[in-house]
Scaffold this active site. Structure first.
Site, PDB file in Angstrom:
ATOM      1  CB  CYS A 146      42.771  79.341  41.176  1.00 37.21           C
ATOM      2  SG  CYS A 146      41.682  79.969  42.471  1.00 37.21           S
TER       3      CYS A 146
ATOM      4  CD  GLN B  10      35.125  80.357  42.902  1.00 38.80           C
ATOM      5  OE1 GLN B  10      35.830  80.993  43.675  1.00 38.80           O
ATOM      6  NE2 GLN B  10      35.239  80.445  41.598  1.00 38.80           N
TER       7      GLN B  10
ATOM      8  N   GLY C 210      42.172  85.706  42.764  1.00 40.29           N
ATOM      9  CA  GLY C 210      41.506  84.549  43.345  1.00 40.29           C
ATOM     10  C   GLY C 210      40.225  84.957  44.043  1.00 40.29           C
ATOM     11  CB  ALA C 211      38.160  83.183  46.567  1.00 42.15           C
TER      12      ALA C 211
END
Length: 476
Positions: free
Chosen positions: A50, A116, A231-232
């Site tokens: 992403c 991740q 997102g993260a």
């Protein structure tokens, strides 16, 4: 042949362009085959998340490879190369290796140290292997990168670096809300009477990799939280506020599927960006981390959302770079804004900086080691060819000598042939050892080229050296 990395990420491109550049796992094999089917690429790996889309390749020429990769990215995005070029970065040879190692360690992520990306790099490499578009150089590079990533996360505390920013931000927001909303302190987790500050300190410390049991009131008990961005950082924020006892948690994102995915993970609701104004009016805490190029929440929109709210305080936690929240919201009554600058003051940056520097030092060492091995591997086929050439000459000359000295018995013949072989080995030892040493220095390939010229060695030597051939090299 040389290594080339070309791509765009959250630092160089707006979210809208990153979404256009994203390549799904189903579409990736075709993109990879198109790349290696071009004129200048022999291997390729596509990393698409992403926050980044990057192509790593082994190319015959720098300019030809760059043109092939840039054209492919332009086709993927559906954006003319003239418009896309300003958002691309290019890394060649050592810088390409360093960039990949930094990426896999989490140094290049929006949330520094996040793990991740390690799994995403592994998945990208496996996909390239399945598509049969990588084998030699890139396979070695990515296998090394994955090992480096594991070292970074096991030998340093880099995982806590990004988590610290989120946890400290939520901690500050909780303190602010508790100071202005005593009614939030109504949900004891274990022992009543525990100081709320102690509960926050215990719950929101940087180690977010495992659940923490907390005695005392939940610091965000009953709070309504809106998280903008999936997102993260947004996902970690959702995890953190959930563990802090938040009540209604809402995740807003421009991509509905991504918002739903994060919401499902953390027992939250997913909404679109169009509903942000309504959700801001309901929220006690708004956390934003979209990576957008402009403001996501403006002063006038917040002022309108506050209508009918009464004296209920509202805290904004802006974790985005560039900022998502208009700084002017600070002027509104009952509103607190905590941004990156405030977090830098509050956060003890010494340990975070130490962890980042430790990983950077690891990356520097591993890059140097990889490049040294790569230069040595480039010389190995030349050394193999030289020793094979010498062995063939010795064999032919010994056969000729045997016909001229037919009266020698086996013991005498073994002595003669052994002496000849030892002489040749000793003559070759110094130049072959030295050329391998020189190959580790920048420009070391030129010494292998000189060796080929001096001994008139064939140029079609194998790029991958077999085990028996390696014996010839190791004998040096």
């Amino acid at each position: 042949m040389s290594l080339l990395a070309v791509g765009l990420n959250h630092r160089t491109a707006p979210t809208s362009l990153l979404e256009l550049a994203a390549v799904s796992a189903d579409d990736a094999p075709k993109v990879l085959h198109d790349l290696v089917g071009a004129d200048h690429l022999s291997e390729a790996v596509l990393l698409s998340t992403c926050n980044r889309t990057e192509i790593y390749a082994e190319v015959e020429t720098f300019h030809g490879g760059l043109a092939d990769i840039s054209d492919q990215l332009s086709r993927v995005c559906g954006v003319p190369l003239t418009d896309l070029a300003s958002h691309l970065y290019v890394h060649h040879e050592a810088r390409a290796v360093s960039h990949l190692f930094s990426v896999v360690c989490g140094l290049d992520s929006m949330l520094v140290g996040e793990t991740q990306i390690l799994g995403q790099v592994r998945a990208a490499f496996r996909l390239a292997q399945a598509a049969e578009v990588t084998s030699g150089t890139l396979a070695n590079l990515f296998q090394t990168a994955l090992r480096v990533g594991k070292r970074a996360h096991t030998e340093t505390s880099i995982d806590a670096a990004g988590a610290s920013i989120v946890s400290v931000g939520v901690r500050m927001a909780a303190f602010d809300l508790q100071a202005r909303r005593p009614d939030m302190l109504v949900a004891p987790v274990a022992s009543p009477g525990c100081d709320p500050g102690d509960a926050v300190e215990a719950l929101l410390r940087p180690e977010l990799t495992a659940p923490v049991e907390v005695a005392g009131p939940a610091p965000l008990a009953g709070a309504r939280v809106l998280i903008i961005g999936a997102g993260a950082v947004g996902s970690l924020a959702a995890q953190t506020v959930r563990r802090a006892g938040a009540g209604d948690v809402v995740v807003a994102n421009r991509t509905a599927a991504r918002a739903a995915r994060v919401a499902d993970l953390h027992d939250a609701r997913a909404v679109g960006l169009a509903e942000i104004a309504h959700e801001v009016g309901r929220a006690d805490l708004v956390i934003s981390s979209t990576g957008a190029s402009g403001l996501v929440v403006g002063h006038d929109a917040v002022r309108a959302s506050l209508a009918g709210r009464g004296a209920r305080p509202l805290v904004f936690l802006d974790l985005a770079l560039p900022r998502d929240i208009d700084p002017a919201v600070r002027e509104l009554p009952g509103v607190t804004l905590i941004d990156i600058e405030a977090l830098r003051v509050a956060l003890d940056g010494a340990q975070v900086a130490h962890d980042v520097e430790a990983v950077r030092a690891l990356v520097t060492t591993e890059v140097a080691g990889f490049l040294d091995r790569r230069r040595a591997e480039r010389v190995a086929p030349t050394v193999v060819a030289l020793r094979a050439h010498a062995a063939a000459v010795v064999r032919d000359e010994l056969e000729r000598l045997r016909t001229r000295l037919p009266d020698l018995d086996n013991r005498e013949w073994d002595m003669v042939s052994g002496t000849v072989r030892r002489v040749v080995d000793k003559l070759l030892h110094a130049p072959t050892v030295r050329v391998q040493q020189l190959a580790e220095a920048p420009g070391g390939d030129s010494y292998a080229e000189a060796l080929r010229e001096l001994f008139d060695l064939p140029r079609d030597v194998p790029a991958i050296v077999s085990a028996p051939d390696l014996d010839l090299v190791e004998r040096t």
